[in-house]
Design a protein around this motif. Structure first.
Motif, short mmCIF file in Angstrom:
data_model
loop_
_atom_site.label_atom_id
_atom_site.label_comp_id
_atom_site.label_asym_id
_atom_site.label_seq_id
_atom_site.Cartn_x
_atom_site.Cartn_y
_atom_site.Cartn_z
N SER A 56 0.84 -1.20 0.00
CA SER A 56 0.00 0.00 0.00
C SER A 56 0.87 1.24 0.00
O SER A 56 1.97 1.24 0.57
CB SER A 56 -0.90 0.01 1.23
OG SER A 56 -1.75 -1.12 1.25
N PRO A 57 0.40 2.32 -0.64
CA PRO A 57 1.21 3.55 -0.63
C PRO A 57 1.46 4.05 0.79
O PRO A 57 0.59 3.95 1.66
CB PRO A 57 0.33 4.55 -1.40
CG PRO A 57 -0.59 3.71 -2.22
CD PRO A 57 -0.83 2.47 -1.41
N VAL A 58 2.67 4.55 1.02
CA VAL A 58 2.95 5.18 2.30
C VAL A 58 2.12 6.44 2.41
O VAL A 58 1.88 7.13 1.42
CB VAL A 58 4.46 5.50 2.40
CG1 VAL A 58 4.76 6.32 3.66
CG2 VAL A 58 5.27 4.23 2.38
N THR A 59 1.64 6.73 3.60
CA THR A 59 0.74 7.86 3.78
C THR A 59 1.33 9.17 3.27
O THR A 59 2.53 9.40 3.36
CB THR A 59 0.37 8.02 5.27
OG1 THR A 59 -0.53 9.12 5.39
CG2 THR A 59 1.59 8.29 6.12
N THR A 60 0.44 10.00 2.74
CA THR A 60 0.86 11.35 2.33
C THR A 60 0.43 12.38 3.37
O THR A 60 0.53 13.57 3.13
CB THR A 60 0.24 11.71 0.97
OG1 THR A 60 -1.20 11.60 1.07
CG2 THR A 60 0.74 10.79 -0.12
N GLU A 87 -2.53 5.09 10.26
CA GLU A 87 -2.58 5.98 9.08
C GLU A 87 -3.32 5.37 7.91
O GLU A 87 -3.80 6.09 7.03
CB GLU A 87 -1.16 6.37 8.66
CG GLU A 87 -0.22 5.22 8.33
CD GLU A 87 -0.22 4.87 6.86
OE1 GLU A 87 -0.85 5.59 6.08
OE2 GLU A 87 0.42 3.86 6.51
N ARG A 88 -3.49 4.04 7.89
CA ARG A 88 -4.22 3.41 6.79
C ARG A 88 -5.70 3.74 6.79
O ARG A 88 -6.39 3.59 5.79
CB ARG A 88 -4.03 1.89 6.85
CG ARG A 88 -2.63 1.41 6.52
CD ARG A 88 -2.46 -0.06 6.82
NE ARG A 88 -2.49 -0.33 8.26
CZ ARG A 88 -2.33 -1.53 8.79
NH1 ARG A 88 -2.15 -2.59 8.00
NH2 ARG A 88 -2.36 -1.69 10.11
N LEU A 89 -6.19 4.22 7.94
CA LEU A 89 -7.61 4.52 8.09
C LEU A 89 -7.91 6.00 7.86
O LEU A 89 -9.07 6.41 7.97
CB LEU A 89 -8.09 4.12 9.49
CG LEU A 89 -7.83 2.68 9.91
CD1 LEU A 89 -8.25 2.48 11.35
CD2 LEU A 89 -8.56 1.71 8.99
N VAL A 90 -6.90 6.79 7.53
CA VAL A 90 -6.99 8.25 7.55
C VAL A 90 -6.86 8.83 6.14
O VAL A 90 -6.14 8.30 5.30
CB VAL A 90 -5.89 8.82 8.46
CG1 VAL A 90 -5.85 10.34 8.41
CG2 VAL A 90 -6.08 8.35 9.89
N MET A 258 -7.44 -3.04 5.18
CA MET A 258 -7.60 -1.84 6.03
C MET A 258 -7.35 -0.56 5.26
O MET A 258 -8.05 0.44 5.42
CB MET A 258 -6.62 -1.90 7.20
CG MET A 258 -7.13 -2.58 8.44
SD MET A 258 -5.90 -2.55 9.75
CE MET A 258 -5.80 -0.79 10.13
N ALA A 259 -6.34 -0.58 4.41
CA ALA A 259 -5.94 0.64 3.69
C ALA A 259 -7.02 1.14 2.74
O ALA A 259 -6.99 2.30 2.34
CB ALA A 259 -4.65 0.41 2.93
N THR A 260 -7.98 0.28 2.38
CA THR A 260 -9.05 0.74 1.50
C THR A 260 -9.87 1.83 2.17
O THR A 260 -10.45 2.67 1.48
CB THR A 260 -9.98 -0.41 1.08
OG1 THR A 260 -10.63 -0.96 2.25
CG2 THR A 260 -9.21 -1.52 0.37
N GLN A 261 -9.92 1.83 3.50
CA GLN A 261 -10.75 2.84 4.16
C GLN A 261 -10.17 4.24 4.01
O GLN A 261 -10.90 5.21 3.77
CB GLN A 261 -10.96 2.46 5.63
CG GLN A 261 -11.74 1.16 5.77
CD GLN A 261 -12.43 0.99 7.09
OE1 GLN A 261 -11.98 1.50 8.11
NE2 GLN A 261 -13.52 0.26 7.09
#
Length: 317
Positions: A56-60, A87-90, A258-261
């Motif tokens: 998954s992409p690292v958060t921006t 951060e995957r939920l944000v 999770m990261a889809t959220q």
């Protein structure tokens, strides 16, 4: 100490120069039964390519960004000045909306999105589902208010239920095509509107009561717990599918999805800033404190919510 390494920040085709990059990393000191190894050679296995592709992409998210999220039920919540969130939920909140407007979105939006586009066989794109219908039981509540808007964006014919003039007016403003009075027989009202059945349904209230309204081979998604044993035998003659939607499942079980959220909320923020969807926050209480929270809980527990109620900072002692 620091060490040279090869790393990645998101899953990309190996032909992309950014798919793997030379980087410098910090190496922690060994603890417990760890040993520190100087690597002389390393094998490349099929699992390595899958790990790269699925990263998954690292958060921006950056310092001072205004974000929104629903969080997870197994960690401390948002009734506090500060909160730790995966951060995957944000995602970054809509830029054109106030914090109170944005705060009303995440939980209801994720529930509606997952019900429509993960549990039901609809495509999450503008006008991608023309000619199909969805019944949303209790369209005026928080989830229903978002489900109507997302369904209309996706091109669906939306049938929903209300029980009062003010809730009927609200769901029509959101785009509902057919509004049924839940005090009366829904089947006869549906027939009067020219429909014998709906393609699929989302049950946001009284899960026990609405199974017969869906066409053969359709799917029913329930969000609220049933109060009585479900008449599942009614599903078999029509080969109906039944699914539960609980938006905390991904976080509760630390699923790869999770990261889809965070991704969903990023897409919804774009829709909000483009004016495709409107805020569902209908009431705001100034001050996050026990008294206001008790007031909000009292309103929500009536089961007669219109849209969302939100508490805003500052935090009172």
């Amino acid at each position: 100490m620091q060490a040279k390494a090869v790393g990645l920040t998101q899953g990309l085709p190996v032909s992309d120069p950014n798919s793997l990059q030379d980087v410098t990393i910090n190496v922690n000191q060994p603890r417990g039964r760890d040993i520190l190894v100087a690597v002389l050679a390393t094998a490349v296995n099929p699992i390595d390519t899958k790990q790269r592709q699925g990263q998954s992409p690292v958060t921006t998210i950056m310092t001072d960004d205004v974000v929104y999220y629903a969080g997870a039920v197994d960690r401390p919540g948002s009734d506090a000045q500060y909160q730790l969130v995966d951060e995957r939920l944000v995602a970054c909140a809509p830029k054109t909306w106030s914090p109170a407007q944005s705060a009303g979105l995440p939980l209801t939006t994720l529930t509606a999105w997952e019900a429509l586009f993960e549990k039901l066989p609809f495509t999450a794109a503008a006008d991608a589902n023309l000619g199909q219908s969805v019944l949303i039981i209790n369209g005026a509540g928080g989830v229903g208010s978002m489900a109507i808007q997302l369904a209309k964006w996706a091109g669906l014919q939306v049938i929903t239920t209300t029980g009062k003039p003010e809730t009927t007016e609200w769901v029509k403003r959101l785009g509902a095509d057919i509004v049924l009075d839940y005090h009366q027989d829904l089947g006869s009202q549906l027939a009067a509107a020219g429909l014998q059945a709906v393609d699929h349904a989302i049950l946001l209230h009284s899960t026990d009561q609405y199974l017969p309204l869906v066409r053969p081979l359709g799917t029913i998604v329930a969000v609220v717990t049933n109060q009585h044993p479900l008449p599942m035998a009614l599903l078999k003659p029509k080969s109906l599918n039944f699914a539960w939607e609980f938006m905390f499942t991904k976080a509760n079980y630390q699923l790869p999805s999770m990261a889809t959220q965070g991704s969903i909320l990023a897409q919804v923020a774009q829709l909000a800033d483009a004016g495709v969807i409107v805020p569902t926050t209908k009431r705001t209480l100034a001050g996050i404190n026990a008294a206001n929270l008790r007031t909000a809980h009292t309103i929500v527990e009536t089961g007669q919510m219109l849209g969302k109620i939100v508490l805003t900072a500052p935090f009172d002692a």
